[in-house]
Every structure is written in C-alpha cells, then in structure tokens.
Design a protein around this motif. Structure first.
Motif, short mmCIF file in Angstrom:
data_model
loop_
_atom_site.label_atom_id
_atom_site.label_comp_id
_atom_site.label_asym_id
_atom_site.label_seq_id
_atom_site.Cartn_x
_atom_site.Cartn_y
_atom_site.Cartn_z
N TRP A 233 0.89 -1.21 -0.16
CA TRP A 233 0.11 -0.11 0.04
C TRP A 233 0.75 1.13 -0.17
O TRP A 233 0.38 2.18 -0.43
CB TRP A 233 -1.20 0.03 1.30
CG TRP A 233 -2.07 -1.20 0.80
CD1 TRP A 233 -2.14 -2.23 1.01
CD2 TRP A 233 -3.34 -0.89 -0.11
NE1 TRP A 233 -3.40 -2.87 0.53
CE2 TRP A 233 -3.58 -2.10 -0.31
CE3 TRP A 233 -3.48 0.34 -1.15
CZ2 TRP A 233 -4.85 -2.14 -1.22
CZ3 TRP A 233 -4.69 0.21 -1.86
CH2 TRP A 233 -5.27 -0.96 -1.98
N ARG A 234 2.13 1.10 0.46
CA ARG A 234 2.97 2.29 0.42
C ARG A 234 3.03 2.54 -1.15
O ARG A 234 3.05 3.68 -1.40
CB ARG A 234 4.28 1.94 1.10
CG ARG A 234 4.12 2.06 2.60
CD ARG A 234 5.59 1.47 3.23
NE ARG A 234 6.67 2.56 2.64
CZ ARG A 234 7.07 3.44 3.55
NH1 ARG A 234 6.99 3.43 4.92
NH2 ARG A 234 8.07 4.58 3.22
N CYS A 237 -0.02 4.06 -2.67
CA CYS A 237 -0.02 5.51 -2.32
C CYS A 237 1.12 6.27 -3.24
O CYS A 237 0.76 7.24 -3.85
CB CYS A 237 0.29 5.72 -1.10
SG CYS A 237 -1.18 5.02 -0.01
N ALA A 238 2.35 5.83 -3.34
CA ALA A 238 3.18 6.57 -3.97
C ALA A 238 3.28 6.67 -5.59
O ALA A 238 3.50 7.55 -6.19
CB ALA A 238 4.61 5.94 -3.76
N ALA A 241 -1.28 8.65 -6.39
CA ALA A 241 -1.69 9.73 -5.43
C ALA A 241 -2.42 10.87 -5.99
O ALA A 241 -3.42 11.06 -5.39
CB ALA A 241 -0.35 10.68 -4.52
N LEU A 245 -6.31 11.33 -4.22
CA LEU A 245 -6.50 12.34 -3.49
C LEU A 245 -7.98 13.00 -3.91
O LEU A 245 -8.80 13.17 -2.91
CB LEU A 245 -5.58 13.69 -4.04
CG LEU A 245 -4.08 13.48 -3.28
CD1 LEU A 245 -3.06 14.46 -3.67
CD2 LEU A 245 -4.38 13.49 -1.65
N LEU A 248 -10.32 10.57 -2.09
CA LEU A 248 -10.27 10.97 -0.58
C LEU A 248 -11.21 12.07 -0.27
O LEU A 248 -12.16 12.18 0.74
CB LEU A 248 -8.81 11.04 -0.06
CG LEU A 248 -8.08 9.92 0.35
CD1 LEU A 248 -6.70 10.26 0.64
CD2 LEU A 248 -8.92 9.31 1.66
N ILE A 252 -14.54 12.65 2.04
CA ILE A 252 -14.47 13.41 3.14
C ILE A 252 -15.49 14.27 3.18
O ILE A 252 -16.37 14.60 3.89
CB ILE A 252 -13.04 14.13 3.39
CG1 ILE A 252 -12.13 13.28 3.64
CG2 ILE A 252 -13.18 15.34 4.16
CD1 ILE A 252 -10.77 13.95 3.55
N ARG B 256 -8.43 13.31 6.54
CA ARG B 256 -7.73 14.72 6.44
C ARG B 256 -6.14 14.28 6.46
O ARG B 256 -5.48 14.94 5.61
CB ARG B 256 -8.24 15.98 7.18
CG ARG B 256 -9.18 16.67 6.46
CD ARG B 256 -9.01 17.80 7.19
NE ARG B 256 -10.46 18.53 7.05
CZ ARG B 256 -11.36 18.71 8.14
NH1 ARG B 256 -10.79 18.23 9.33
NH2 ARG B 256 -12.56 19.05 7.93
N VAL B 258 -4.54 11.52 6.27
CA VAL B 258 -4.21 10.55 5.07
C VAL B 258 -3.77 11.31 3.95
O VAL B 258 -3.04 11.39 3.30
CB VAL B 258 -5.17 9.52 5.36
CG1 VAL B 258 -4.89 8.84 3.97
CG2 VAL B 258 -4.93 8.60 6.38
N ARG B 259 -4.91 12.39 3.70
CA ARG B 259 -4.91 13.13 2.64
C ARG B 259 -3.68 14.00 2.45
O ARG B 259 -3.09 14.04 1.47
CB ARG B 259 -6.10 14.06 2.40
CG ARG B 259 -6.43 14.59 1.23
CD ARG B 259 -6.93 15.94 1.29
NE ARG B 259 -7.16 16.66 -0.03
CZ ARG B 259 -6.39 16.99 -0.75
NH1 ARG B 259 -5.01 17.18 -0.24
NH2 ARG B 259 -6.34 17.61 -2.14
N LEU B 262 -0.45 12.15 1.80
CA LEU B 262 -0.33 11.70 0.20
C LEU B 262 0.01 12.93 -0.63
O LEU B 262 0.81 12.84 -1.38
CB LEU B 262 -1.58 10.88 -0.19
CG LEU B 262 -1.52 9.49 -0.36
CD1 LEU B 262 -1.47 9.01 0.83
CD2 LEU B 262 -3.13 9.18 -1.18
N ALA B 263 -0.57 14.13 -0.23
CA ALA B 263 -0.26 15.33 -0.83
C ALA B 263 1.12 15.71 -0.86
O ALA B 263 1.46 16.31 -1.68
CB ALA B 263 -1.41 16.31 -0.90
N PRO B 267 3.41 7.97 2.32
CA PRO B 267 2.44 7.12 2.68
C PRO B 267 1.85 7.28 4.10
O PRO B 267 2.71 7.92 4.89
CB PRO B 267 3.06 5.86 2.41
CG PRO B 267 4.47 5.96 2.62
CD PRO B 267 4.78 7.53 2.27
N PRO B 268 0.61 7.00 4.18
CA PRO B 268 0.23 7.34 5.74
C PRO B 268 0.48 6.17 6.71
O PRO B 268 -0.52 5.58 7.08
CB PRO B 268 -1.37 7.37 5.41
CG PRO B 268 -1.56 6.48 4.12
CD PRO B 268 -0.32 6.74 3.64
#
Lengths: 284, 284
Positions: A233-234, A237-238, A241, A245, A248, A252, B256, B258-259, B262-263, B267-268
């Motif tokens: 998952w790292r 995400c990398a 993203a 984003l 997410l 939210i 937020r 986590v977001r 990523l931004a 990674p979270p």
C-alpha cells in the motif's frame, strides 16, 4: 512470436499471494514449462520450492535468463527496480508483464528501462483475506478479471501472448486504458483500503481492547483489508496519489454531509439509499 | 419472580433477523412455552408461523397479554412506541427487554411509558450479511455477547431473568452501563455503517456500473453493511447522534491527515501501522 506457443521457461518475481498463486497455477496448466521463482526473501524462495510452487527458486534475477515470459509480482516500486536488470538478461522475443495495482508508473518505468523487450501491464483482480505465499492457491484467478493495459505502441503479439497466459491461469483478460485503470482503481480499491485503515485506527484508539470485544461482524467486514501488507500500500500511494486524492476528497465531503445531516437531526437518507442501490449492483 | 422459573408465554415483537432467530431458538430451548410473534407486516407474521418460528402470530400487540417475557426486536423507535400499549397489557411480574442497537433512548422511553413493569435493556451482538425473517436461524446467538444495560433502579430479579433467557438462547450476557454501551457502539458499529454507506455512495457515483465490474473482494468486504435495512439505521442515527458525531469527526480528521500525507508525497504510515495492529487484535 505466436500467442499460442507453449511457454518453456516462466519467471515469476515476488512469491506472495499473487506470484505464488500464479506459480501454482502455471505448474498445473503448463506441465512442460520450467517455473522459476525469485523472491528477495531467501526463506520465501526456499519455501516456494519446497511447496512445489516452482521448479527453481532463488533471490537473484539472474536466474530469469532464458525465460520467455516474466511475471513481475512484487510491490510496484520493486517491479520497476527489477526492469533495468531484466533488460540485459532476456532473449529477444521474451515478454514481460506485471500484476501491480497501479499501471501508469510501471509503464513509464518500462518505457525508460526496458526498451528492448515488449512490456504488457497487467492487474489480476483477485485477492484473499490473507496474503503471502502460504495463502497461495492455484485457483485464485478462476473466472476473475485480469486487466491488461496495453498502450498504442505495445506490440499486439505480446498482448495476445500475455492474454493467452492469463486465460490459461483461469482468468478473464480485459483490456483497459492505463489511465482509466488507475482512476477506477483509486475508487474501487485504493480508497476502500485507506478508508478501512483510517476507520480501524480511529475505532481502536477510541475504544481500545475492551471496546473491541463488543465489536460484531460489521466492524470485522468493514476493516478486513486494514490487515493488508503495508509495503504494497505504500507503493500504491506513491504511484497513484494524483488519482487517490480526489477520491479521498469526495469521501471526506460525503462524510461531512452525513455529519451535518445528523447534527441537524436528520438521518443521512440520501447516502443510505444511494449506497444500498450501488451495493446491490455490486453483488450483481 | 425466580430467574430459573420456566417461561410459559414469550412474546417477540418484530420478526426480522434478530426477532426471528430469537423465536426459533426459544422454541427449541423452551419446548413448553408458547412463542407469540408480532410484526406490523402481516405477511411476515404469517410466514413466521408457517416457518415454525412461533406458535401464534399477528399484527397486534394485544396478543402479548399474559406473556411473562416480551422481547422487543423492532427498530428502536417502534420499540419505544410499543411500550405504552404494553404497559396496559402485561401482568405484574412480566419482564420486558429489547434488542435495540442504542440504549439510552429506549431506557428513557421505558421510564416514561412502562412504569409498571420491569424493563431491562439488551443488545445481542450478533448479525449476518442478510437481514429479515428468511435469514433467521436458531444458532445466531451461539457464544455471542448479549449486552444487558440495567440501571441502578432496575430490579435485580428482572435482570437475572433476562440473563437466564439470553443464556438459554446460547448467548453470553454481559452487563454494561447504557452510556458506555452507546459510546462504544458509536465507534464499533454506527461509525462503520455510516463509513461503509458513504464509501459505497462515493465509489458507485464515481465509477458507475462499468467500474464496479473491476471491484474485488476489498470493496465488497468494506461495504457489505451498506446493504443493511435503512429503517434500522435511521433509528440508530436518531437515538445516538450525540455519540456518533464525535466519532465521525475523528474519522474525518484522520482521513484529512491521510490526505495531507499523500499530498506531501508520504504514505500514511502511522495510520497503516496503527490500523494493522488494531485489526489483528480484533481477530483475537
């Protein structure tokens, strides 16, 4: 290169759930091929040979010399790192594919580092509650979609050859544009993972062990993927993203609307009804 | 009133998954008792009698006259509405309990509307992927916790009697303060439901039918409860909003973070690792 040619030497890099299951399946459906497994963890490589997933196993990519098909089944950044070494090893006519959960970064890597061999991006949509070699099984891909993401310049015979390979493993090959893949999977896979992880973190920190004893099947189902291996998952995400984003943000925003509904004394009916409708579609 | 007394006439109001399963289990473990089912849907009442869940069934609470135990298993607000009618019907010594997912509102209702009969709040932590009478089964409560939420003024013999009843159904009675129950369940049950519904809504609207065909087991697990009956969840939202709101705020805040990770290209990790740890604890 004929897509119906037999495979004589099949290399699989990364012997977790997907790589291990592909190895077991390939041994069964290609009885004349030599299956070569590579894992950076020597113990996993030894176990794969002992379990009969592969004929040969080791920690070095060098053993992939002579392979006519290489399946990259490590986390995405490890798959990308393997490309450079492969480019000096493979015979002309060999085809390389991968099983990574994001596709654009992998295709960029293949264009830069594997100019000599055809690369066909792939992503089997198959999984299990537990990962790792020990959870592998030859029927993991049975009737599951296996996405292929060829680009305009990808040689069609290479695409056909990979499609033949994954069909023989029991999967259903589906061609999708790599950008569409990464967008859709951001919602259908990456957002659920991040949501389940965030939820499990919040719930655990709030109620701790004594409260978790009062949890039922709902929490268990909703957070099952939160036990997934962090390394995979790292990498997701990398490499995705920019698509994750906005997903997410949408979640939210919806949770904020639910919150506002509740604060005003209304149940979040619109979300409940829409979710129920989509969930029933998901079940077919 | 002796907690070990046999039950002669057991009333069950609401013949969905929980009420239906309690009826089937009660018929088995109290062979000398008459099981009386009430459902506002006459077809469900008829089906319950045809399936053998109950001896008598109807749509009117009047048939509960003479019951020595009444189990309220409708949605919370319907359970509260039933209390007033029950107060004029029941014999002295009858005990009333419920299975609602929130407890404070029900206890308020019982104090106001059922002054004559002892009321013991209850909540079996048992469920299934599908609801409804047709999903009922007598072993649903087997070894599952069944929370009881007596207050200081609740007569202890009534608590003991309900504890005996749920033990005989196979469950493990656990006494918890009603406020603690509502706080913990806001995190372990109500937040997962709202999260799964919000997630399913966002994913369905974003990728629609064609994208859902690429969904794997992860999305299916994470959103399973989004198909739950809306009526139950409307009531839970209406009767526990003050506990659910801070839980939603905590989740939004974590998403937020986590977001933002990523931004910024990270990674979270903190959330992934914490979630993995709590998830493994949840599995025991």
């Amino acid at each position: 290169m004929n897509p119906d040619d037999g495979f004589r030497r099949i290399g699989i890099v990364g012997l977790g759930l997907i790589g291990g299951s592909a190895a077991f399946a390939a041994r069964r459906v290609f009885p004349d091929a030599v299956i070569v497994g590579v894992d950076r963890d020597g113990d996993v490589a030894i176990a794969a040979r002992q379990l009969g997933a592969v004929h040969e196993a080791g920690i070095s990519l060098d053993s992939l010399a002579g392979a006519d098909l290489v399946l990259l089944a490590a986390p995405v950044t490890a798959n990308i790192a393997a490309l450079e070494r492969l480019s000096g090893l493979l015979d002309p006519g060999a085809v390389v594919t991968d099983v990574g959960s994001t596709k654009r970064a992998m295709l960029d890597g293949a264009r830069r580092m594997l100019p000599g061999a055809p690369f066909v991006g792939g992503h089997p949509l198959a999984g299990a509650a537990r990962g790792g070699l020990e959870a592998s099984r030859p029927d993991l891909f049975e009737r599951r979609p296996w996405v292929l993401t060829p680009e305009a310049q990808t040689p069609r015979p290479a695409v056909a050859r990979v499609a033949t390979f994954v069909s023989r493993l029991g999967a259903v090959p589906i061609e999708i544009d790599p950008g569409v893949h990464d967008h859709v999977l951001a919602f259908t896979s990456h957002l659920p993972q991040l949501t389940a992880s965030a939820l499990m973190h919040v719930v655990g920190e709030a109620v701790e062990d004594s409260g978790l004893r009062l949890a039922g099947r709902g929490l268990a189902d909703t957070t099952r993927v939160a036990a997934s291996p962090v390394s995979i998952w790292r990498d997701i995400c990398a490499t995705n993203a920019d698509e994750i984003l906005p997903a997410l943000d949408a979640l939210i925003e919806t949770l904020r609307q639910v919150r506002d509904d509740l604060a005003e004394g209304h149940p979040p009916d619109r979300v409940f009804h829409s979710a129920g409708r989509w969930r029933r579609k998901l079940d077919g």
